[in-house]
Write an enzyme that holds these catalytic residues in place. Structure first.
Site, short mmCIF file in Angstrom:
data_model
loop_
_atom_site.label_atom_id
_atom_site.label_comp_id
_atom_site.label_asym_id
_atom_site.label_seq_id
_atom_site.Cartn_x
_atom_site.Cartn_y
_atom_site.Cartn_z
N THR A 82 0.87 -1.17 0.00
CA THR A 82 0.00 0.00 0.00
C THR A 82 0.92 1.24 0.00
O THR A 82 2.13 1.10 -0.01
CB THR A 82 -0.86 0.07 1.27
OG1 THR A 82 0.00 0.38 2.37
CG2 THR A 82 -1.54 -1.27 1.56
N VAL B 56 13.17 2.69 -3.27
CA VAL B 56 13.97 3.54 -4.15
C VAL B 56 14.22 2.79 -5.46
O VAL B 56 14.78 1.70 -5.45
CB VAL B 56 15.33 3.89 -3.49
CG1 VAL B 56 16.14 4.82 -4.40
CG2 VAL B 56 15.13 4.51 -2.12
N GLU C 283 13.59 -2.72 -0.55
CA GLU C 283 14.35 -2.38 -1.75
C GLU C 283 13.55 -1.51 -2.72
O GLU C 283 14.08 -0.59 -3.34
CB GLU C 283 14.78 -3.68 -2.45
CG GLU C 283 15.59 -3.52 -3.72
CD GLU C 283 16.93 -2.83 -3.52
OE1 GLU C 283 16.93 -1.59 -3.64
OE2 GLU C 283 17.93 -3.50 -3.24
N LYS D 162 13.07 9.50 -1.09
CA LYS D 162 13.98 8.45 -1.57
C LYS D 162 15.44 8.77 -1.23
O LYS D 162 16.17 7.90 -0.75
CB LYS D 162 13.82 8.27 -3.08
CG LYS D 162 12.51 7.60 -3.45
CD LYS D 162 12.31 7.60 -4.93
CE LYS D 162 11.02 6.90 -5.32
NZ LYS D 162 10.65 7.14 -6.70
N GLY E 170 6.68 1.59 -12.11
CA GLY E 170 5.79 0.67 -12.83
C GLY E 170 5.39 -0.46 -11.91
O GLY E 170 6.20 -0.94 -11.10
N ASP F 213 8.46 13.06 -3.16
CA ASP F 213 8.75 11.63 -3.26
C ASP F 213 10.26 11.40 -3.47
O ASP F 213 10.83 10.47 -2.91
CB ASP F 213 7.95 11.02 -4.42
CG ASP F 213 8.01 9.51 -4.40
OD1 ASP F 213 7.75 8.93 -3.32
OD2 ASP F 213 8.34 8.91 -5.43
N GLY G 68 0.45 4.34 -14.67
CA GLY G 68 0.74 3.72 -13.37
C GLY G 68 2.12 4.02 -12.82
O GLY G 68 2.62 3.29 -11.97
N ALA H 209 12.17 1.27 -7.64
CA ALA H 209 11.39 0.03 -7.85
C ALA H 209 12.29 -1.18 -7.59
O ALA H 209 12.87 -1.27 -6.51
CB ALA H 209 10.77 0.01 -9.23
#
Ligand code: ADP
Ligand code: ASP
Ligand code: MG
Length: 814
Positions: free
Chosen positions: A555, A609, A606, A682, A796, A678, A664, A611
């Site tokens: 989430t 940052v 992991e 990170k 993604g 954001d 997305g 993906a």
């Protein structure tokens, strides 16, 4: 001679007794046989309930009496031809009337002694053995009924009487000599003292009766017929993966049963072991199965452990004090005190300083033990040389058993680290001097988990099972479920890893299935699930207390991020793509990292940052191997990279942002991306992972967004961006004029973190960064001139899900 014993489940009803008769017809043909039977399954408990209710003055004992009578009458009616039923039916009725008379007496007196209890329960085996004798007769297999009470003589310890072997062996052999018959049938469990008063041999004692008959008649074999196909590596009711042990030594079987393996009553082994009589455990309901043979010699196997067993309802008594050091006789006095009340000691440990001694006993005796021991050490307690006895309840013992243990090293290490990894607290440890067992005292609530995990470590080396609970089944969550479904078989085959999705939850509902959720229909299952919030879901996860539990937070929710500590404290691994926890105040981030270490579990994020790019793991590896991070430079927003790569004169800035959201790449609220917040989160996580204390306020952010765009709803945000199109065009035009591209860069240099839009010239590493890619440059002691570069898709749902999945798999590595 052979002795065959059929337990309560084997004779529970007419259908089962028919199976017993089939076994007997085959087994007893041409071979002298003594058959020992238990009461019809459950009858002993009913008789005890009934007498207890009567003694408490509760009239409903009557209804139990009716149930007991009905069960026996029904069994007779189903087994004996109608013309021959009457004498047996009237026998049953007479016996049941006697039970009723005794219970009425108990009810009137409101008094129930151990002696009367033995009298009452003895009817169970009397009735079953008489009924089966009659069935055998009806089947043309006449059997001579033996009254065990006349042959097995005990002391008067009602409920758990001690057998006088000299007299009993003599009685049995004389009886068999005088009464030649091919087939005998005897009630198990019951005996009598020297005055003919009924006694019993302890719960489960029919096994013992059979062993006594076998030893007294020098039988070739004793067969215990029950409802499982042998002695198993663990209690099958706790461990679904338990398997049959084909052969086991007397000593091992004794240890396993002593520590709770109910399949055989502990004292059973001794008499047959002394005579070297092999014992077979066989299944009445699968008579062709091989079963287990218990004997002296066992073929060498490769496994150092033979089985695991456990006993719940244990109390741990600890006697401590300086007065105990070096003074002989302390332990003797402790054990004498316990023995005076016939309290059985199941486990003993003493610390090497002699400062304390710890014994495990049945919880129901804890009160008496406390009283008697405090009395016995009254003087020492008064002069403060010894503390009053400490009693801890709700404990259990888990025991590892194996003859070959002593030739192997590292067993206890493996045992305790498996328990530790799963948050099972060990209260006391003991190892038998024979090195045939290692036992640990743990909380009762942990028994199932502990037995399964230890079983997995010692017997299922091939397969490790992960219980995965997922929170969030949106974009990333549903991709994750899809990937798991596709990969489950591969992981099982190639990594011996069973990733079982045990729970799924969205913000409204959850669905939990210990056997693993069917991933073909998780949507419908979740839809029909319980309505509850995250706190309930976490409570369920904690209470289930399953081994190798992993919680995956997919989430972006703050409430979910706030439950990690509760999970880690139970040694439940947490995997998060949710950035909230790691980017909240430093103390919570630090606390979570520390909890993971303290409770021997994993906290992996992991995907916070880049993906699934290996950014955090690389950073961790650099530091662990002794490198130092000097500076970092990165493009960490897939959204912003996508936006600035696609923003040209052909469409508005707002429409490119919308496209990023539709595809997305953005956070659920795209303003988090556009504001640079954001990216701040990170870079902050990377700086924290690099070992520095940093908060959001410490990061400078020169935002390119007009203030006005960030007000109101997401819809307002899009409209306002359209209105400010000229602002964005100006930024773009300036970059083009300078021959540069626009990148939103995060950096950490000289202890300062910053984020902001920059002009990137063609020679810069960031210039050729396309689509939604991310890039990180690490400048370190070892990477001085040229940085270590990590680059690739940084957003993604698919890649994020795969990063979460990889973290889940990583949690399963020790
Ligand atoms: P019976 O009525 O035949 O005497 P019990 O119920 O006393 O049978 O014992 C058989 C049961 O013991 C099995 O059904 C099984 O659930 C339980 N059990 C516990 N530990 C073990 C083990 N290690 N191996 C096999 N069975 C076990
Ligand atoms: N019927 C007794 C009991 O339930 C003895 C036995 O079944 O072994 O404990
Ligand atoms: Mg039994």
């Amino acid at each position: 001679m052979q002795v065959l014993k059929f337990g309560g489940s084997s004779v529970a009803n007419a259908a089962n007794i028919k199976k017993v008769i089939t076994v007997l017809k085959e087994k007893a043909a041409g071979k002298k046989t003594i058959v020992v039977v238990s009461a019809l399954g459950g009858i002993t408990d009913l008789l005890l309930n009934c007498s207890n209710l009567a003694s408490e003055g509760q009239e409903n004992y009557q209804s139990i009496l009716i149930e007991i009578e009905q069960r026996h009458l029904q069994t007779v009616r189903e087994l004996i031809p109608i013309n021959n039923q009457s004498s047996l039916l009237s026998f049953v009725k007479t016996q049941c009337n006697e039970i009723e008379d005794i219970c009425n007496g108990i009810f009137l007196l409101k008094e129930l002694s151990a002696r009367t209890k033995d009298r009452i329960v003895s009817y169970g085996e009397l009735l079953s053995s008489k009924i089966i004798a009659a069935v055998l007769m009806a089947e043309n297999q006449p059997a001579l009924w033996i009254d065990s009470r006349e042959l097995i003589i005990t002391n008067a310890d009602f409920g758990n009487a001690l057998v006088n072997f000299t007299i009993s062996n003599n009685n049995i052999s004389q009886f068999i000599q005088k009464n030649e018959a091919p087939l005998y049938i005897a009630p198990g469990f019951i005996a009598a003292n020297g005055y003919g008063i009924h006694t019993t041999l302890g719960r489960g004692g029919s096994d013992y009766t059979a062993a006594i008959f076998a030893a007294a008649t020098n039988a070739d074999v004793l067969e215990i017929w029950t409802d499982v196909s042998g002695m198993m590596t663990a209690d099958p009711r706790l461990v679904p993966n338990a398997r049959i042990i084909p052969q086991i030594s007397y000593q091992e079987a004794m240890e396993l049963s002593h520590f709770g393996a109910k399949v055989i009553y502990p004292p059973t082994i001794q008499p047959v072991m002394n005579k070297g009589i092999p014992v077979w455990i066989k299944n009445t309901f699968a008579s062709a199965d091989n079963g287990t043979v218990i004997q002296q010699q066992v073929t060498e196997g490769s496994n150092s452990i033979t089985g695991i067993s456990s006993i719940s309802n244990i109390a741990l008594l600890s006697l401590e004090g300086s007065g105990m050091v070096g003074i002989p006789g302390f332990s003797k006095r402790l054990f004498e005190a316990l023995a005076s009340k016939k309290i059985n000691v199941i486990l003993i440990t003493q610390s090497s300083s002699e400062h304390s001694i710890c014994v495990g006993i049945d919880e129901k005796n804890a009160g008496t033990a406390k009283q008697i021991i405090d009395e016995a050490f009254g003087y020492e307690i008064e002069i403060k040389k010894v503390e009053p006895l400490m009693v801890e309840n709700n404990l259990a013992i888990i025991a590892l058993v194996g003859d070959r243990m002593k030739n192997h090293t590292g067993i206890s290490g493996k045992f305790f680290s498996a328990l530790g990894r799963n948050g099972v607290n060990v209260r006391a440890i003991a190892q038998g001097s024979s090195e045939r067992n290692i036992t640990a005292v743990i909380n009762s609530a942990d028994v199932k988990k502990a037995t399964n995990i230890v079983h997995e470590v010692f017997f299922e080396k091939e397969i490790k099972e992960v219980n995965l609970f997922i929170a969030g089944v949106g974009n990333v969550g549903s991709k994750l479920l899809g990937q798991i479904k596709k990969q489950q078989e591969y992981l099982l085959q190639n990594m011996s890893l069973k990733v079982k999705v045990t729970g799924i939850a969205n913000s409204k509902k959850y669905w939990v299935d210990e056997d693993g959720i069917d991933l073909n229909q998780w949507q419908q299952l979740l839809e029909s699930g319980k309505t509850a919030g995250i706190e309930d879901y976490v409570a369920i996860i904690r209470n289930k207390n399953l081994r190798n539990t992993v919680f995956a937070d997919v989430t972006a929710n703050e409430v979910v991020a706030n439950v990690y500590d509760k999970l880690l404290q139970k040694s439940i691994a947490v995997v998060a793509c949710n950035k909230v926890a790691c980017s909240s105040g430093y103390p919570y981030y630090k606390k979570l990292k520390e909890l993971a270490t303290e409770f021997n579990t994993k906290f992996l994020f992991e995907t916070n940052v880049g993906a699934s790019l290996p950014i955090i793991s690389t950073l961790n590896d650099l530091l662990r191997s002794g490198d130092t991070i000097h500076s970092m430079e990165a493009v960490l927003s897939g959204t912003l990279n996508f936006v600035f790569n696609n923003y040209d004169c052909s469409s508005s800035f707002a429409s490119v942002v919308k496209q990023a959201q539709d595809e997305g790449y953005t956070e659920p609220d795209p303003r988090l991306d556009l504001s640079g917040k954001d990216v701040m989160r990170k870079i902050m996580i990377l700086v924290r992972e690099a070992g520095h204390v940093i908060e959001m306020d410490d990061i400078s952010n020169s935002s390119f967004m007009p203030e006005a765009c960030m007000q109101g709803t997401v819809e307002d945000f899009y409209q306002s961006m359209e209105a400010h199109e000229s602002h964005f065009r100006k930024i773009l035009d300036e970059a083009i004029a300078a021959g540069c591209k626009l990148k939103f860069v995060a950096s950490y240099k000289n202890g300062k973190a910053a984020v902001g839009l920059q002009h990137i010239a063609p020679q810069h590493d960031f210039y050729h960064l396309y689509g939604k890619d991310n890039i990180v440059l690490f400048y370190t002691d070892r990477y001085i001139q040229q940085p270590l570069v990590i680059k690739g898709a940084g957003a993604g749902a698919d890649v994020t899900a795969s990063g979460v999945f990889a973290d889940v798999i990583r949690t399963s590595k020790a």
